[in-house]
Write a protein that holds these residues in place. Sequence first.
Motif, PDB file in Angstrom:
ATOM      1  N   GLY A 345     154.615  62.103  23.993  1.00 46.88           N
ATOM      2  CA  GLY A 345     154.625  60.774  23.378  1.00 46.88           C
ATOM      3  C   GLY A 345     156.037  60.260  23.175  1.00 46.88           C
ATOM      4  O   GLY A 345     156.330  59.085  23.444  1.00 46.88           O
ATOM      5  N   ASP A 346     156.942  61.128  22.708  1.00 54.81           N
ATOM      6  CA  ASP A 346     158.335  60.721  22.480  1.00 54.81           C
ATOM      7  C   ASP A 346     159.011  60.328  23.790  1.00 54.81           C
ATOM      8  O   ASP A 346     159.742  59.316  23.866  1.00 54.81           O
ATOM      9  CB  ASP A 346     159.110  61.865  21.819  1.00 54.81           C
ATOM     10  CG  ASP A 346     158.697  62.078  20.363  1.00 54.81           C
ATOM     11  OD1 ASP A 346     158.003  61.184  19.804  1.00 54.81           O
ATOM     12  OD2 ASP A 346     159.062  63.123  19.788  1.00 54.81           O
ATOM     13  N   LEU A 347     158.786  61.134  24.855  1.00 56.55           N
ATOM     14  CA  LEU A 347     159.437  60.840  26.145  1.00 56.55           C
ATOM     15  C   LEU A 347     158.907  59.539  26.744  1.00 56.55           C
ATOM     16  O   LEU A 347     159.675  58.761  27.343  1.00 56.55           O
ATOM     17  CB  LEU A 347     159.202  62.003  27.110  1.00 56.55           C
ATOM     18  CG  LEU A 347     159.856  63.347  26.721  1.00 56.55           C
ATOM     19  CD1 LEU A 347     159.550  64.417  27.762  1.00 56.55           C
ATOM     20  CD2 LEU A 347     161.369  63.201  26.561  1.00 56.55           C
ATOM     21  N   VAL A 362     153.862  60.619  35.648  1.00 55.73           N
ATOM     22  CA  VAL A 362     155.257  60.239  35.751  1.00 55.73           C
ATOM     23  C   VAL A 362     156.107  61.467  35.443  1.00 55.73           C
ATOM     24  O   VAL A 362     155.718  62.324  34.654  1.00 55.73           O
ATOM     25  CB  VAL A 362     155.581  59.082  34.770  1.00 55.73           C
ATOM     26  CG1 VAL A 362     155.415  59.529  33.321  1.00 55.73           C
ATOM     27  CG2 VAL A 362     157.002  58.566  35.000  1.00 55.73           C
ATOM     28  N   GLU A 363     157.277  61.545  36.110  1.00 56.37           N
ATOM     29  CA  GLU A 363     158.215  62.640  35.839  1.00 56.37           C
ATOM     30  C   GLU A 363     159.384  62.097  35.036  1.00 56.37           C
ATOM     31  O   GLU A 363     160.046  61.135  35.442  1.00 56.37           O
ATOM     32  CB  GLU A 363     158.723  63.250  37.144  1.00 56.37           C
ATOM     33  CG  GLU A 363     157.731  64.159  37.819  1.00 56.37           C
ATOM     34  CD  GLU A 363     158.357  64.985  38.938  1.00 56.37           C
ATOM     35  OE1 GLU A 363     159.569  64.790  39.189  1.00 56.37           O
ATOM     36  OE2 GLU A 363     157.660  65.805  39.556  1.00 56.37           O
ATOM     37  N   LEU A 372     167.878  69.527  30.480  1.00 54.45           N
ATOM     38  CA  LEU A 372     167.151  68.293  30.820  1.00 54.45           C
ATOM     39  C   LEU A 372     166.242  68.473  32.032  1.00 54.45           C
ATOM     40  O   LEU A 372     166.338  67.747  33.035  1.00 54.45           O
ATOM     41  CB  LEU A 372     168.157  67.158  31.089  1.00 54.45           C
ATOM     42  CG  LEU A 372     169.085  66.779  29.932  1.00 54.45           C
ATOM     43  CD1 LEU A 372     170.064  65.702  30.388  1.00 54.45           C
ATOM     44  CD2 LEU A 372     168.279  66.311  28.733  1.00 54.45           C
ATOM     45  N   PRO A 373     165.350  69.474  31.992  1.00 52.57           N
ATOM     46  CA  PRO A 373     164.452  69.672  33.139  1.00 52.57           C
ATOM     47  C   PRO A 373     163.448  68.520  33.242  1.00 52.57           C
ATOM     48  O   PRO A 373     163.138  67.834  32.264  1.00 52.57           O
ATOM     49  CB  PRO A 373     163.747  70.971  32.792  1.00 52.57           C
ATOM     50  CG  PRO A 373     163.749  71.004  31.298  1.00 52.57           C
ATOM     51  CD  PRO A 373     165.039  70.374  30.869  1.00 52.57           C
ATOM     52  N   LYS A 374     162.961  68.329  34.459  1.00 49.93           N
ATOM     53  CA  LYS A 374     161.955  67.297  34.672  1.00 49.93           C
ATOM     54  C   LYS A 374     160.596  67.808  34.161  1.00 49.93           C
ATOM     55  O   LYS A 374     160.258  68.965  34.337  1.00 49.93           O
ATOM     56  CB  LYS A 374     161.835  66.972  36.159  1.00 49.93           C
ATOM     57  CG  LYS A 374     163.063  66.268  36.749  1.00 49.93           C
ATOM     58  CD  LYS A 374     163.063  64.801  36.372  1.00 49.93           C
ATOM     59  CE  LYS A 374     164.190  64.064  37.110  1.00 49.93           C
ATOM     60  NZ  LYS A 374     164.181  62.616  36.807  1.00 49.93           N
TER      61      LYS A 374
END
Length: 579
Positions: A345-347, A362-363, A372-374
């Motif tokens: 939710g935050d992303l 979505v990535e 910062l991994p996808k």
Amino acid sequence: MALDGAFLRHISQELEQSAQGARVEKIYQPNREEMVFVLRTRAEQFKLLISARANSARIHFTKFVPENPKQPPMLCMLMRKRLSGAKLVQIRQPQLERLLFLDFDAVNELGDFVRLTVVTEIMGRYSNIILVDEDGRIVDALKRVDPEMTSERLVLPGLRYELPPAQGKLCLLEVEPKQVITALQMQLKEMELSKALLSVLQGVSPIVCREIQHRVGRGEQLMLQQLTDSHRERLEFFLGRLKQEIEQCSGTPHLVLGSDKKPMDFTFLRPEQYGTSAVVREYSSTSELLDAFYEERDHIDRMRVREQDLLRHLTTISDRLSRKINAQRAELAQCAEREHLRICGDLLNANLYQIEAGLSSVELENYYEESLPKIRIRLDPRLTPAQNAQKYYKDYRKARTAEEKLTEQIAHAQHELLYLDSVLEELSRAVTERDLMEVRQELQEQGYLKAPKGSKQKPAAAAAPLEFTVSDGFQVLVGRNNKQNDRLTLKLANNNDIWFHTKNIPGSHTILITDGRIPTEAALRDAARLAAFHSKGKSSSQVPVDYTQVRHVHKPAGAKPGMVIYDNYHTMYVTPQEE
């Protein structure tokens, strides 16, 4: 079975000598398979037990009267109505059948004298107690036999009473020993003598047949084809002696005890076949012998029958709780992924500007991790990016609430399961009808059992706790059940007394009474052994037992019976012993 027709003939003579002419004072039916007639003569009172139990069918005078239910069964009330005040006028036994007819002169509702007969059938699982009227018709029976059960011999009210089918065996009251030997010669030659006797003779048990073989063969095993003229002469002699003892009822009751001192057989002959491998004890009467043989085993059987419904009910509830806990734990494990929902939710919220509507996934870079991994986030194409983010937040809140509720419900179910374990344990220690009644009342109060409709029974008076005197003269009290545990610990015990309980094992509260004295180490250890013995760990070794002063034991608000918390305690490891 040991109670054969010959032994029953001895019982019949004993009943006739003592109780013929006695009147029926009371009738009880302790359970569905036993009845007790209280007979009174001018000089004495007798309690006549008639049992139709499959493994202990019998009739005899008894000193050990089983506990009676508060509400008498229908058959008991019928017997009381028809036989109260009736006079026992005759006791009959057809040949050496395992049947006994008790004839009573009674008065019916019109004031006329009638002859009623109580038929005692001792036939293993077909044993029965039947009331027959003066016309030979069945009034009622302990075990009714309808056409769905058999078509050979019906036992129903209104039908004419018929004797059980004859087995076609020879009765020693009517034949001579030579006729028995002639019948034996028609049996299979490979058959053992004792088994051949059992198949030919009416009313003799295996122990009697083995005893005849033992005496004929002087301790040797005998097959029919091995019989010599000398053996036949000895066989004729001992069969003649057996016939005489049966006719005159001159045999003496003997009980056979195994190496563990437990009763294993009985007969009206003095058994010699066991040698030194068993102890033979003589009794003055058949009733005294049968009391000794059956009482302990029957008491256990009666309690097992009465506690069966409670045991089945508790086991069902425990199994249901265990399945519920496992399902909730599996659901709780799924809630552990709720943080992933919040992160998604935050992303999504942080990247609304670059997410196109209508995408199924979505990535995005996971900025919660340093590298910062996808991370691939699944989307509902029918919702906008903002609505997808809100959906993840909603699922997160739902999972967090579910985790809180599930944790609470699992803890409650575990406490409930622990309580049911304690009830099962106290049920295993119940030794009287009152013990079972207290367990039943406790379960009704806690909502696990429904009280019978229209029941106005008062609660059974609480039994006193078990009392013991241990080393150095200290007294120890042990609770019989959960309700008594509460009463013993929270009301009867003094704050300075010492409280014992097995650690994390269902068991009884145990109180060492100090009376202002400092308990010795030996007294503490004895009390700990008693606590371990009256627990689920009684058959284990090195059982942990916690102990503390009663002042440190408290009952939380709303806790179930027997459940307490305690502090400032010590733990002792003991091995319980019955003595």
